[in-house]
Design an enzyme around this catalytic site. Sequence first.
Site, PDB file in Angstrom:
ATOM      1  N   GLU A  58      11.666 -23.866  -5.253  1.00 18.61           N
ATOM      2  CA  GLU A  58      12.436 -24.692  -4.308  1.00 18.61           C
ATOM      3  C   GLU A  58      11.868 -24.641  -2.894  1.00 18.61           C
ATOM      4  OE1 GLU A  58      13.819 -22.888  -6.644  1.00 18.61           O
ATOM      5  OE2 GLU A  58      15.029 -24.323  -7.791  1.00 18.61           O
ATOM      6  N   HIS A 126      26.034 -19.519  -9.312  1.00 19.65           N
ATOM      7  CA  HIS A 126      25.898 -20.959  -9.578  1.00 19.65           C
ATOM      8  C   HIS A 126      27.118 -21.744  -9.120  1.00 19.65           C
ATOM      9  CE1 HIS A 126      22.671 -19.549 -12.204  1.00 19.65           C
ATOM     10  NE2 HIS A 126      22.213 -20.789 -12.200  1.00 19.65           N
TER      11      HIS A 126
END
Lengths: 327, 329, 380
Positions: A58, A126
Site C-alpha cells: 500500500e 479490519h
Amino acid sequence: MKNLMQVEAINEAIHEEMEKDEAVYYMGEDVRASIYGASKDLFNKYGENRVLDTPLSENGFIGAAVGSSLVGMRPVVETLTSFMWVAMDQLVSQLAKMKYMFGGQASLPVTIKADMYYNGSMAAHHSDRSYPFFMNMPGIKVIVPTFPEDAKGLMKTAIRDNDPCIVFVDGNLGGLKGDVPENSEIENGELLIPFGKARVVKEGTDCTVVGIVNSNVHALSASEKLEKEGISIEIIDPRTLVPFDKETILKSVEKTGRLVVVDPAHKVCSAASEIISVVTEEGFWNLQAPPVKVASEQVHIPFSPALEPLIYPTEEKIIEAVKKTLE
Amino acid sequence: MIPREKHILMLQRMMRIRFFENKLIECQKAGEIVGALHTYTGEEGVAVGACVALNDDDYIAGNHRSHGHPIAKGGDINKAMAEIFGKEDGYCKGKGGSMHLADFSIGILGESGIVASSVPVATGAALTSKLQKKDFVSLVFFGDGASNQGACHESMNLAALWKLPVIFVCENNQFAVTTSYKDSVSVDHVSDRASAYGIPGVLVDGQDVVAMYEATEQAVIRARSGEGPTLIEGLTYRYEDHSLGLANVRRDGNYRTDEELNDWLNRDPIEIHKKFLLSQKFATKEEIDKMENDEIIAVDEALEFARKSPYPDAKQLFDDLYTDPINFA
Amino acid sequence: MATNIFLPQWGMGMQEATIIKWLKKEGDAVKKGEPLVEVESSKVNAEVESSVDGYLIKISADEGQVIKVGAIIAYVGNKDESIDVEENALNEEKSSPIENSAPKTEKLKVQVTPIARRVAKELKVELENVTGTGPNGRITEDDVRGYAKNGATKEDSNLISGMRKVIASRMTQSNLIPSVTLTSKVNITNSISFQSNLLKEWRKEKIRPTFQDLIVKATSLALIEHKTFNSHFIENEIIGSEEVNIGVAYAIKDGLVVPVVKGAQDKSLLDIAKDIREFSKKEKAGFSQEDISGSTFSITSLNSTAIDSFNPLINPPEVAILGIGRTSEETSFLSGEAVTRKICYFNLSFDHRVVDGFPAAKFLESIINNIQNPESLDKK
C-alpha cells in the site's frame, strides 16, 4: 430515476469518469476481479493499462499514485481503511503535504476509495473508521457518502477534483438501495455533487441529528419511532467533512436548539467531536441543551459477536440521546 | 563517448554545488539562516553524473540532503538560496525550506524530509510515462539509510514488476546520521539487493562523475526501451556531519576518524574531474579557473538575491493548501 | 506608580454596585477627595472619590456595568503614565476585600441554557428572577420568554439592578430567619383625633402631621423600654444599641429605601416628623449612605393601601419589624350603643432566635399603649 445499491452507484461513477477522461486509471488489490464490487467490469472495458492489480504494497502503490498524479494522471486507488495505516507515510508526508510544501507547484488529483468494513466480526485489524485522522491532516479532502445518489455524485466530483480526496465508503451501506437520477434527467447531463454542501435528509423541529455514513440510516429509523412519541428530528448528512458545511448545521441548530451527532468512529477526537465543537463555538447562543455525541466506544473492535455490537451507534442510542437533549 | 560540453557542464555544476553549500555553511555559522541544513559537499559526483545523463524533461526526486540534486538538474540557485532563507522568491515561496526544494518546471519533483518517501513518488512518475506511453524516465536519489525502508523495497518490486522507467540511485555516503551502513545493511552493498527484484544492480565510484554518468546513461537506455528499472549505488562520502551543528552535540565518541575523512578528501570528485578534463585536454587551467570564478560570483549573487527577497506576507499562510481554498476558520 | 481606585464597600451587605456616570474622563486632572464617578448601590447614589492627586489615566468600569466591591474601577497616576490592566487585574483579585473579609454567602448556581441566556439579554430579563423548569432547575428559553411575557421586567431593569439585587438578597436572607408575626387589631380613634389637633399646632412649622409620625414616636418610646428589640443579631450575638435609630421603609420608583430617623430616643414628635419630611425631599436627589445606614429597628407601612394585615420581613441584622396596615372604620356596640371606631392592624415580626413570643407581645402592647395615649407622645 433508477434504483441502485450504493456499490452500483459508485461503480457507475467510476465507469463514467474513466470513459470521459483517459488520465483516470483505477488501481488496487484485486480490482480486476472486483472483489469489493466497485470496480465491476472496469477491467473488461478499459484493460490492463487502466485497471491495475497491485502487489500488497500500500505504501508503494499509493506513493506511485501520488507520483503519477504529479505528472499528468488522475489515479483512483481502491483500498481498505485498515490497510491505509501501512501507507500513512505516503498519505501524509506526500499526498497531504506536497502541494503546500512546494509552494503550490504540485497538483495532486488523487482519489482514494477507502472501504470501511466494520460491524462484521472482522476484529480490530479490519474494522477501522479512520476519517477523523484525515480531518486532522490539512491538505486532504474527506468525503463520507451515505446514500447511493450522493455516493455516485461525490465519487465523480472527487475524481475530477484537483486535490487529494479520500472517499470513505461504509461497507455496511454497499447494499443500501436508493434512487439515483439518470444522467438524462439532470440539467448538465451528469450527477456531480459539490463538496462542502450538506444534505438535509429529513426536516424536523425538535432536535438536529447529524449523521456520518451509516448513522444516517440509524437516524432515519430512530426518527420514525420518535415521531410516534411526538418528537420531530431533523437529520443532516454533512456528506463531506473537509470541506465542512457548518452553515447548514448551524442553521438547523438555530431552529431546533438541540444537537446530537452520530458517528461510527471512536468517540475521542471524532468527527462528532469536531462538529460539536464547531456548534458550541459558533452556535452556542442557540442551544437549549448540551449537545450529545453518539459515537463508537473508545476501545478496539472485539471479535465476538456478543461484544462488537456494543461499540457502535444504534437506533436506540440515538433515541436516548435525542430524549436527553429534550429533558 | 560523452561529449566535451557535458564534461564541462559536469564540472561547472559540481563547483556550483560546492560553492553554494560552502556559502550556506558560512551563513549558518553566522546565524543568518534557521532550520536544519544537510550539505552535499563531497557527494557532488553522484548527483551531477546522474542528472547530466538525463534529458530536461526527465524527472528527479530526492531527499533531505537536498541542495545538490536540483542544482545538478539545472535548478535556479537564486530561487534555491531564497527558499533556504525562507523568502517569498524561494522555489516554494518559503514554505518548504532547505529540505523541500522543488522545480516542477524542469522536472524536479521535490525533495523529501522523510527518507525513502520520494522513492514511491518517482516510481509513480515513471508509471505515468508507461501508462501514457511517453518517453520520459524518472530518477530518485536516496541514501544507504533509506535503502532499509519498506518504501524502497515496495517500489523496486513494483517498478520491476511493471517494468517502469525509473532509476533508483542510492547515494551511499556510508552513514545514516552516525550509523555506518555496515551496521545496518545486511548485504555487502546496497546494489546487491537488485537481484532480489530481478533488476540490474550497479556499484559505482561516486567520486568519479564520469562513471556515475556512464552508469546512469545505461540505466536510462534500459528504462526508455521499456525494460524496467536499474539500481545504481554510488559510493561516496559526506564531508560535513549529517546536518550542520551536529558536531556540537555532545555525543559518545566519533563515528568516523579524521584519517578516513582525509582519505576521502584526497579523492574529491571536483579535483578528480578537473584532472580528467586537463588530461583529456577538454579544458585548460585558465578555463577552469575562470569557470570557478564565475561560479563563486554566481553563488554570491544568489546570496544577494536571497537576502534582498522579502519574507512571505502573513496573508500567504493559507495559500497553496488546496486548489480552491477551504476556510477552516 | 498609579493608584488603584477601588469600589468601596458602603455598609454591610453591599457586594456590588452599578456605575451610573463618570464625572471625569480619562486624562482629566483630579484632586484628592474629588468625586470621580456616580455609583448606585444598596439604595444609594454615591460618589467614589479620588484617593490621591493626579490624573485619571484609565477607567476600567463602564457606565451601566455592575462591579463587585473591592474591584478596581479606575487608575489615578502621573500624566503620561500607562497602566497594564491585566497585571493589575491579578492584584485586584488579591486585594478584593470581599475575598478576604466579607462573610461568605453561598451563591446558588443556577443552570441556564445558552439560548435562555441570549433571550434573557435580548428581553432584558434578569435571570435570577426566573424560575427554571428544566432538569436540575435549569432555566430554559421558555422560562425566560414566559417571565418576560408576564410583564415582569421593564425596559430599564438593568439600570436598577443594583437596588433590586440588594432588596432581593436582603429579603432572601430575611426569609431564612425563624420569625413569628404577632398581629393586633388596634383602635386608633384617639390618635387620629390627636393627629387632627396637631394640624393647627404644626401649621407654623409648615408640617402636616401624619399617622406615621405618631407610629415612629410610639415605637421609639417602646424601644427605650424593650431594649432587646433595639439591637442587632450578628453571629449568635445580640448587640444592643443605646441609640434608637428607626428605619422607615419608603417606597420609591422601582423599589424601596429605608431612611433612618437617628437618635429617636431624644427627639420630639415634631423633630421626628421633620426628619421624615426631609426624606421626601431627598427622594429625588438620592439618599446618602448616612441617611440609610445604622437602623436598629424598622417600620414598614401599607397604611395608604387596601391591605389590612401582612407579614413584614425583618431587615437583618435587626431583630424585629413593625408593619402597619390600613386604617379602616368599624362599628361595634358599646353598652348597647353603636360606636364607630377607627382601627388599624399592627403586625410585629420578630426573630425567634433572639426573643420569644411573650416579650414580643409585651413590646407590641407597649407600642399600642403609646399610640392609644397620644398625648404622651407629644410630651416626651
